[in-house]
Design a protein around this motif. Structure first.
Motif, mmCIF file in Angstrom:
data_model
loop_
_atom_site.group_PDB
_atom_site.id
_atom_site.type_symbol
_atom_site.label_atom_id
_atom_site.label_comp_id
_atom_site.label_asym_id
_atom_site.label_seq_id
_atom_site.Cartn_x
_atom_site.Cartn_y
_atom_site.Cartn_z
ATOM 1 N N ILE A 28 0.843 -1.195 0.000
ATOM 2 C CA ILE A 28 0.000 0.000 0.000
ATOM 3 C C ILE A 28 0.879 1.246 0.000
ATOM 4 N N VAL A 29 0.518 2.217 -0.827
ATOM 5 C CA VAL A 29 1.133 3.545 -0.772
ATOM 6 C C VAL A 29 0.119 4.495 -0.143
ATOM 7 N N THR A 30 0.531 5.207 0.888
ATOM 8 C CA THR A 30 -0.286 6.276 1.443
ATOM 9 C C THR A 30 0.220 7.583 0.849
ATOM 10 N N LEU A 31 -0.636 8.244 0.075
ATOM 11 C CA LEU A 31 -0.238 9.507 -0.565
ATOM 12 C C LEU A 31 -0.699 10.676 0.283
ATOM 13 N N ALA A 32 0.213 11.583 0.582
ATOM 14 C CA ALA A 32 -0.091 12.746 1.412
ATOM 15 C C ALA A 32 0.646 13.957 0.857
ATOM 16 N N GLY A 33 0.506 15.085 1.555
ATOM 17 C CA GLY A 33 1.244 16.294 1.185
ATOM 18 C C GLY A 33 0.626 17.035 0.030
ATOM 19 N N GLY A 34 1.414 17.219 -1.036
ATOM 20 C CA GLY A 34 0.925 17.962 -2.185
ATOM 21 C C GLY A 34 1.097 19.459 -2.023
ATOM 22 N N LEU A 35 0.297 20.211 -2.758
ATOM 23 C CA LEU A 35 0.447 21.671 -2.797
ATOM 24 C C LEU A 35 -0.804 22.408 -2.370
ATOM 25 N N SER A 36 -1.690 21.776 -1.638
ATOM 26 C CA SER A 36 -2.891 22.472 -1.180
ATOM 27 C C SER A 36 -2.618 23.156 0.149
ATOM 28 N N SER A 37 -3.531 24.021 0.544
ATOM 29 C CA SER A 37 -3.408 24.717 1.827
ATOM 30 C C SER A 37 -3.523 23.754 3.005
ATOM 31 N N GLU A 38 -3.989 22.528 2.744
ATOM 32 C CA GLU A 38 -4.142 21.515 3.800
ATOM 33 C C GLU A 38 -3.002 20.489 3.789
ATOM 34 N N ARG A 39 -1.872 20.882 3.232
ATOM 35 C CA ARG A 39 -0.728 19.980 3.111
ATOM 36 C C ARG A 39 -0.325 19.385 4.465
ATOM 37 N N ASP A 40 -0.168 20.207 5.492
ATOM 38 C CA ASP A 40 0.292 19.723 6.790
ATOM 39 C C ASP A 40 -0.715 18.764 7.416
ATOM 40 N N VAL A 41 -2.001 19.079 7.282
ATOM 41 C CA VAL A 41 -3.049 18.215 7.819
ATOM 42 C C VAL A 41 -2.983 16.851 7.135
ATOM 43 N N SER A 42 -2.757 16.879 5.830
ATOM 44 C CA SER A 42 -2.672 15.648 5.051
ATOM 45 C C SER A 42 -1.559 14.741 5.561
ATOM 46 N N PHE A 43 -0.431 15.320 5.912
ATOM 47 C CA PHE A 43 0.677 14.510 6.411
ATOM 48 C C PHE A 43 0.316 13.800 7.714
ATOM 49 N N VAL A 44 -0.387 14.483 8.597
ATOM 50 C CA VAL A 44 -0.760 13.855 9.865
ATOM 51 C C VAL A 44 -1.773 12.743 9.627
ATOM 52 N N THR A 45 -2.743 12.988 8.735
ATOM 53 C CA THR A 45 -3.654 11.916 8.340
ATOM 54 C C THR A 45 -2.859 10.734 7.793
ATOM 55 N N GLY A 46 -1.946 11.020 6.855
ATOM 56 C CA GLY A 46 -1.171 9.957 6.231
ATOM 57 C C GLY A 46 -0.326 9.172 7.209
ATOM 58 N N SER A 47 0.259 9.873 8.170
ATOM 59 C CA SER A 47 1.093 9.215 9.171
ATOM 60 C C SER A 47 0.277 8.266 10.036
ATOM 61 N N ASN A 48 -0.903 8.711 10.455
ATOM 62 C CA ASN A 48 -1.767 7.866 11.286
ATOM 63 C C ASN A 48 -2.272 6.654 10.516
ATOM 64 N N VAL A 49 -2.702 6.886 9.278
ATOM 65 C CA VAL A 49 -3.187 5.785 8.442
ATOM 66 C C VAL A 49 -2.075 4.767 8.202
ATOM 67 N N THR A 50 -0.881 5.258 7.892
ATOM 68 C CA THR A 50 0.249 4.373 7.631
ATOM 69 C C THR A 50 0.565 3.501 8.838
ATOM 70 N N ALA A 51 0.604 4.103 10.006
ATOM 71 C CA ALA A 51 0.888 3.350 11.231
ATOM 72 C C ALA A 51 -0.172 2.278 11.475
ATOM 73 N N ALA A 52 -1.443 2.640 11.267
ATOM 74 C CA ALA A 52 -2.534 1.686 11.495
ATOM 75 C C ALA A 52 -2.453 0.514 10.520
ATOM 76 N N LEU A 53 -2.197 0.799 9.257
ATOM 77 C CA LEU A 53 -2.146 -0.261 8.253
ATOM 78 C C LEU A 53 -0.933 -1.166 8.448
ATOM 79 N N ARG A 54 0.164 -0.606 8.936
ATOM 80 C CA ARG A 54 1.322 -1.447 9.265
ATOM 81 C C ARG A 54 0.992 -2.377 10.421
ATOM 82 N N GLU A 55 0.280 -1.862 11.414
ATOM 83 C CA GLU A 55 -0.140 -2.711 12.534
ATOM 84 C C GLU A 55 -1.074 -3.817 12.061
ATOM 85 N N ASN A 56 -1.799 -3.534 10.966
ATOM 86 C CA ASN A 56 -2.705 -4.541 10.399
ATOM 87 C C ASN A 56 -1.969 -5.574 9.545
ATOM 88 N N GLY A 57 -0.649 -5.402 9.390
ATOM 89 C CA GLY A 57 0.145 -6.396 8.693
ATOM 90 C C GLY A 57 0.506 -6.076 7.260
#
Length: 349
Positions: free
Chosen positions: A3-32
């Motif tokens: 799985i690739v978690t895509l985050a960041g980009g060039l929108s005004s919500e870039r920083d929020v996206s990274f935190v979403t992506g980080s949490n999702v990535t951690a959860a999916l890794r815990e799921n195996g």
């Protein structure tokens, strides 16, 4: 799965996206799963290099993430920081990595991930991704168009109009009113306006972010949000900022708002708001998951403000709180979003 978690980009919500992506990535890794968190704009490495072992080195090659700043990111500075060719929105190796993955979890927020362009590109490239398709994403992203479609479909919305940058509008607002970028999110560039001088300043602020602005009636009342997962509304959450309104700071700074789920509503009000949320999603074709924002005035009248096609999954985000009420924890929610997206792709093949 890979799985690739895509985050960041060039929108005004870039920083929020990274935190979403980080949490999702951690959860999916815990799921195996083997999961790589990648900045869609910055990418990694150089084009053409060997990426065959990247999923085996997922933590090493993933983008590092910091906390959400209280200020919106400097997009021009971010653009300037990427070396090489800036003609492509996708950074080095992003497309190749996404093609190697079983699915891409779109943790993008704002213009980049929610306006349908990335979804359209991935459709053409045969890349599987989470969330709704390009057309429904594009409609939801434009608040003016989405509100017109909601109204036509029987979903109540605030009265309002759109203003184009550099074009003199013949429509004059009734005060108080709300001025906001047409396609923005996280309440960036949003102002509550009470007179003509504030209106002029609010337009200038909103036009900093976009060339189209929505002006709508100010609804004094309680604020709610409803997630629609596939075609079913989750329990409603009420958001009550401790100070001011639910702006960028209050959305992402812990303790800035009181969030109550399930919301303190009558059974009739709950069913009505959930029905409006489901109808709004159906009206514009949001068929995997989405979040609808509502205001309810003191007389009980409800108004749908907008649809969010890739809602936040940060520690303070609303959808995880709603899912928890029905017994679905964060890791299970992430897995559910992947499974329904994969099922949709199978149906559409």
């Amino acid at each position: 799965m890979k799985i690739v978690t895509l985050a960041g980009g060039l929108s005004s919500e870039r920083d929020v996206s990274f935190v979403t992506g980080s949490n999702v990535t951690a959860a999916l890794r815990e799921n195996g799963h083997q999961v790589i968190l990648m900045d869609v704009f910055m990418g990694r490495g150089e084009e053409g290099e060997d990426i065959s072992d990247w999923f085996d080195r997922s933590e090493e090659v993933s983008t590092a993430v910091s906390a959400i700043s209280e200020q919106a990111p400097d997009i021009e500075a971010i653009k300037a920081s990427r070396p090489g060719d800036l003609k492509s929105f996708f950074g080095p190796n992003v497309i190749r990595l996404c093609q190697e993955a079983d699915i891409v979890f779109l943790a993008l927020h704002g213009e980049n991930g929610e306006n349908g362009k990335i979804q359209a590109a991935f459709d053409l490239l045969g890349i599987c991704y989470t969330g709704s398709d390009y057309l429904s994403s594009a409609i939801a992203m434009n608040k003016d168009i989405a509100k017109k479609m909601f109204a036509a479909g029987g979903v109540p919305v605030p009265k309002g109009f759109a203003v184009q940058k550099g074009v003199e509008s013949t429509v004059r607002p009734d005060f108080p009113c709300v001025v906001k970028p047409c396609c923005g999110g996280s309440s960036i560039g949003v102002s509550i306006v009470r007179d003509q001088s504030e209106y002029k300043a609010a337009l200038e602020e909103a036009f900093r972010w976009e060339n189209e602005v929505v002006v709508e009636q100010y609804i004094q009342g309680r604020e709610f949000s409803v997630c629609v997962l596939e075609d079913q509304a989750l329990p409603i959450i009420e958001i009550a900022p401790i100070e001011g309104f639910y702006d960028y700071k209050n959305k992402y700074k812990a303790g800035s708002a009181v969030e109550t789920c399930p919301a303190d509503l009558t059974q009739e009000q709950t069913k009505r708001m959930q029905a409006y949320a489901q109808l709004a999603a159906k009206t514009i074709g949001l068929d995997t998951y989405s979040r609808m924002d509502f205001l309810m005035d003191e007389d009980g009248a409800m108004y749908c403000l907008e649809a969010n096609t890739l809602p936040g999954m940060t520690p303070t985000s609303l959808i995880p709180q709603e899912a928890a009420v029905i017994g679905m924890n964060y890791n299970q929610l992430c897995e559910k979003l992947i499974s329904i997206s994969l099922e949709k792709r199978k149906r559409n093949q």
